[in-house]
Design an enzyme around this catalytic site. Sequence first.
Site, PDB file in Angstrom:
ATOM      1  CB  THR A   1      -0.948   0.038   1.219  1.00 23.01           C
ATOM      2  OG1 THR A   1      -1.655  -1.189   1.283  1.00 23.01           O
ATOM      3  CG2 THR A   1      -1.935   1.170   1.139  1.00 23.01           C
TER       4      THR A   1
ATOM      5  NE  ARG B   1      -7.762  -8.766   1.990  1.00 25.15           N
ATOM      6  CZ  ARG B   1      -6.991  -7.681   1.991  1.00 25.15           C
ATOM      7  NH1 ARG B   1      -6.432  -7.248   0.871  1.00 25.15           N
ATOM      8  NH2 ARG B   1      -6.754  -7.022   3.099  1.00 25.15           N
ATOM      9  CB  VAL B   2     -13.031  -5.394  -1.128  1.00 27.26           C
ATOM     10  CG1 VAL B   2     -13.006  -3.871  -1.063  1.00 27.26           C
ATOM     11  CG2 VAL B   2     -13.744  -5.859  -2.406  1.00 27.26           C
ATOM     12  CB  SER B   3      -7.664  -3.934   0.760  1.00 29.52           C
ATOM     13  OG  SER B   3      -7.584  -2.733   0.015  1.00 29.52           O
ATOM     14  CG  ASP B   4      -7.357  -0.630   4.356  1.00 26.86           C
ATOM     15  OD1 ASP B   4      -6.724  -1.653   3.979  1.00 26.86           O
ATOM     16  OD2 ASP B   4      -6.817   0.476   4.490  1.00 26.86           O
TER      17      ASP B   4
ATOM     18  CB  THR C   1      -0.314   1.225   5.263  1.00 26.71           C
ATOM     19  OG1 THR C   1       0.388   0.053   4.841  1.00 26.71           O
ATOM     20  CG2 THR C   1       0.470   1.881   6.396  1.00 26.71           C
ATOM     21  N   GLY C   2      -1.677  -1.529   6.288  1.00 25.90           N
ATOM     22  CA  GLY C   2      -1.670  -2.638   7.239  1.00 25.90           C
ATOM     23  C   GLY C   2      -2.736  -3.643   6.865  1.00 25.90           C
TER      24      GLY C   2
ATOM     25  N   GLY D   1      -5.963  -4.919   5.994  1.00 24.13           N
ATOM     26  CA  GLY D   1      -7.159  -4.229   5.523  1.00 24.13           C
ATOM     27  C   GLY D   1      -8.412  -4.588   6.292  1.00 24.13           C
TER      28      GLY D   1
HETATM   29  N1  GLY Z   1      -4.173  -2.308   3.524  1.00 22.66           N
HETATM   30  C1  GLY Z   1      -4.080  -2.975   2.312  1.00 22.66           C
HETATM   31  C2  GLY Z   1      -4.666  -4.326   2.277  1.00 22.66           C
HETATM   32  O1  GLY Z   1      -5.056  -4.880   3.276  1.00 22.66           O
HETATM   33  O2  GLY Z   1      -4.754  -4.886   1.212  1.00 22.66           O
END
Ligand code: GLY
Length: 282
Positions: free
Chosen positions: A153, A181-184, A202-203, A205
């Site tokens: 990220t 998959r959908v991240s944050d 970042t981290g 999600g």
């Molecule tokens: N923060 C990015 C992810 O989890 O993909």
Amino acid sequence: MLQLVIHGGAGSLEGKTAEAQNIHQSLCRIWEETFELLKKKTAEEAVIHGIRLLEDDPVFNAGTGSKLQADGEVRMSAALMDGVKNRFSGVINVQNIRFPIEAAALLSKEKNKVLSADQATEFCRKHGFDEHDPVTPARLQEYEQKCSGIHGTVGIVALDKKGSIIAGTSTGGIGHEIPGRVSDSPTVAGTYASSKAGVSCTGVGEQITQQAAAAKIVTRVEDGMSLHEAVSKTLMESNNFNYSFGLISLDANGQIEVGKTAALGEVYYAYHNGEGIETFYN
Ligand code: GLY
């Protein structure tokens, strides 16, 4: 007042001096180039430009150099939030384009502001985005060795001379995730701003989303907390769940806060501390 803070993801680079140095050098170069633009243009233009540079640098997990999902495909996500206009736009799991942040920026001008998957890619093609393969040999090797992790990220938050706060985030995900998959990052949990503050996370999600981290911090500032208090309280609450994430943020006074939960190694950040560019490395 102008202010700019950027990040290139999060993780743990203990013992990996060469990689840490590479990330540090890239962040310094990109911070400087983006700040030069911020002096002349808007925060929105600076954030888009800076994230394009981060997406193009294969050291970061966004754009070229994105991680591969479990089926061997790269799917990228990005979001842009204009705090003064209260305008969020994003692209989720877009494929084979060079700059996902450009897609998010283009969608900010549309009535429907978030697009996903094949339709997001089709939207990009219709608007002239060239076909681009974001897979690098290093990421392919990681995929083949079944590496996944939270190092990834990129994000920028900028304040321009007119008082506009813009937050942007772009990601290639975590690697080996369930396809789709959908991240944050392309949600208001990972990217959020108002006229008072802006945040890019970042981290992990899922954990950032469960905490609604970026939106919660900005709302707390809107409700009267200082940015420092809002970030500290949100991270403290996340520590109760042993969550692993970090963030960059700034407020309308130009105050910068970089923070992380206890479980996270570090956030790869860069900003100017008044004397020089400070990063996670120096
Ligand atoms: N923060 C990015 C992810 O989890 O993909």
